[in-house]
Design a protein around this motif. Structure first.
Motif, mmCIF file in Angstrom:
data_model
loop_
_atom_site.group_PDB
_atom_site.id
_atom_site.type_symbol
_atom_site.label_atom_id
_atom_site.label_comp_id
_atom_site.label_asym_id
_atom_site.label_seq_id
_atom_site.Cartn_x
_atom_site.Cartn_y
_atom_site.Cartn_z
ATOM 1 N N GLU A 91 47.571 40.121 47.779
ATOM 2 C CA GLU A 91 46.622 41.122 48.232
ATOM 3 C C GLU A 91 46.541 41.375 49.679
ATOM 4 O O GLU A 91 46.304 42.210 50.079
ATOM 5 N N GLN A 96 49.602 44.276 45.440
ATOM 6 C CA GLN A 96 48.832 43.878 44.400
ATOM 7 C C GLN A 96 49.625 44.375 43.175
ATOM 8 O O GLN A 96 49.806 43.469 42.108
ATOM 9 N N THR A 97 50.419 45.471 43.491
ATOM 10 C CA THR A 97 51.264 45.763 42.047
ATOM 11 C C THR A 97 52.497 44.589 41.802
ATOM 12 O O THR A 97 53.199 44.901 40.820
ATOM 13 N N TYR A 98 52.605 43.748 42.760
ATOM 14 C CA TYR A 98 53.654 42.852 42.548
ATOM 15 C C TYR A 98 53.196 41.630 41.892
ATOM 16 O O TYR A 98 53.920 40.430 41.440
ATOM 17 N N ASP A 100 51.916 40.833 38.754
ATOM 18 C CA ASP A 100 52.554 40.320 37.395
ATOM 19 C C ASP A 100 53.947 39.838 37.615
ATOM 20 O O ASP A 100 54.463 38.913 36.977
ATOM 21 N N GLU A 101 54.694 40.651 38.450
ATOM 22 C CA GLU A 101 56.205 40.318 38.566
ATOM 23 C C GLU A 101 56.405 38.781 39.185
ATOM 24 O O GLU A 101 57.123 38.063 38.657
#
Length: 255
Positions: A91, A96-98, A100-101
């Motif tokens: 963050e 933030q979009t990473y 889960d990966e």
């Protein structure tokens, strides 16, 4: 947990040596002439069903259900610390979009380690960086971790018995394209009491290619490390384990 750690390290060496793995730095570690106080046992893939039980059967025919439950109960809060730290890091870098990966690429290894008290001052563990994402260290109230600062001075890391140490590893340094640094650290032993520690290593799984997200690479921040996998890096480190080189990752895959 530290009481059962004391018990498990009192088993004969021939029993502890049954804690084996074909992966570098997994399994039993110890009996190093230059590190006489150090020995460590490894529970690999701690959250895969049966992994803790298989480890426990080395020492107890019935797999000691109480021990297995204790390992799970101790490792779960350390995983929470790991996930919180990773989320905060992503963050802060606007990644933030990473989340889960990164979480999905993570395997967990649990270690029990003893540094036996030897008269006088001695080196419990030689200087090194960790190869994984993060290492969460809990200890029995006996300090010993030291970090090498920019002035080439060893700085003591002293924490309370109910606290833990979070250490950035090389994989996270590469993933953040150098925004975070993996500290060169060691364990120094002083005094007449054994030091016991528990370590939870969060590491990229064998199928994951460690590579900085494109958002962290630009003209001001050129790519520092080529993409790599942890197994290849671990094999590279194993060959150079006794060389005491602070910048192993750079020599392995630096641009």
């Amino acid at each position: 947990m530290f009481d059962v750690s004391k018990e498990i390290f009192e088993f004969p060496l021939e029993t502890k040596l049954k804690n084996v793995s074909n992966k570098p730095f997994y399994g039993y570690l110890g009996q190093f002439p230059n590190l006489p106080s150090y020995e460590s046992l490894c529970v690999p893939d701690v959250f895969i069903p049966g992994s803790v039980e298989n480890f426990a059967k080395i020492f107890w025919p019935d797999a000691n259900p109480d021990f297995c439950n204790l390992v799970h109960s101790c490792s779960k809060p350390l995983v929470k610390v790991d996930e919180i730290a990773k989320r905060m890091i992503l963050e802060s870098l606007e990644l933030q979009t990473y989340v889960d990966e990164l979480f999905g690429s993570t395997d967990y290894v649990f270690r029990l380690t003893r540094y036996k008290a030897i008269q006088g001052e001695n080196l419990g563990l030689a200087g090194h960086t960790d190869g994984n994402y993060l290492t969460i260290v809990s200890q029995n109230g006996i300090n010993g971790v030291q970090i090498l600062n920019k002035n080439e001075e060893w700085i003591d890391v002293n924490i309370s018995e109910n606290s833990c140490i979070v250490i950035v590893g090389d994989a996270l340094m590469a993933y953040t394209n150098g925004r975070l640094r993996s500290p060169y650290h060691r364990v120094a032993m002083v005094g007449n009491k054994d030091r016991f520690s528990l370590q939870l290593f969060s590491a990229p799984n064998v199928f994951y290619k460690i590579e900085a997200p494109k958002e962290l690479v630009d003209d001001e921040h050129p790519l520092l490390f080529k993409p790599y996998d942890l197994l290849g890096y671990a094999q590279y480190i194993a060959i150079r384990a006794n060389q005491g080189v602070p910048n192993v990752l750079k020599s392995f895959c630096g641009v």
